[in-house]
Write a protein that holds these residues in place. Sequence first.
Motif: not given
Length: 312
Positions: A9-10, A30-32, A104-108
């Motif tokens: 969630a973050f 996710p885009w931001l 590892r929690s980044r969008p990709i």
Amino acid sequence: MQTQPERPAFVADAPPGNWVDAYAPESWRPWLRLSRADRPIGTWLLLLPCWWGVGLAMMAEGPRWFDLWIAIACGIGALLMRGAGCTWNDITDRDIDGSVARTRSRPIPSGQVTVRGAAIWMGVQAGISFLILLTLGRTAILLGFASLALVAIYPFAKRFTWWPQVFLGFAFNWGVLLAYAAHTGRVDAAPFAAWLGGIAWTIFYDTIYAHQDAEDDALIGVKSTARLFGDNSPTILLGFGSLAVVLLALAIVLTGEGLVIGLIGLAGFAAHLTWQWWRFDLKDNSGCLRLFRSNRDAGLILALFLAIAGLV
């Protein structure tokens, strides 16, 4: 029946309660996050050298109304190009990011955004930036295109050199040349000295930042000045901070005008770097992050006094 893993969630290294997590529509987040809109410090660090360039140009030739647009255009451009650059960085680092706890929690790597979607998003941001660049004059446009090579190379630098912070400095401080050229139509010795000073500043603050990941970087073989300097970081960072101040002083003197006010601002900048160096503890990850973010204030102090020097 298999279920999809829950998506975070973050992002772990985003400031708690940032505006993206608190207020942005869920589908936009996710885009931001891919553009680091939840971590505005990077936009500030890209923008501030641009404002230095406007201030130095006003000191050299006097202020113009067009300088207001240059400052605004740089603000919008920094937001978009930082977003495009971070998106490119996440595309190239997606496997590395998946191996590091902080990233590892980044969008990709977390599956919130596909690589194809990220590439399209990067193109949209870069395209809007290009339209803004077209308003700043021929020399600035050429410098803008030249910066693309620096942006493209940086994500790979940590794979082949212990000095990726130098490549980051090349790119993040290029705006001082571009903004100066947007006012004057040329690049003089003053903005070039400021560019070199900005590179030294970037090595200073990004080495502090990189100490957060030094252990993970060692495990996966990623290079950085934090790993290179090791326990000698405080001594070496004192040298780079001092070099930044000396080169920025040279830039101010080379303009030939507004020296007293400009140098007062530089003294404030130097005092802030001294405070950071005094508080720096390479074993304190949260402290390193706080000091890194505080460089917005250091750069703003100098930008404000250069603007006053140029106006007065």
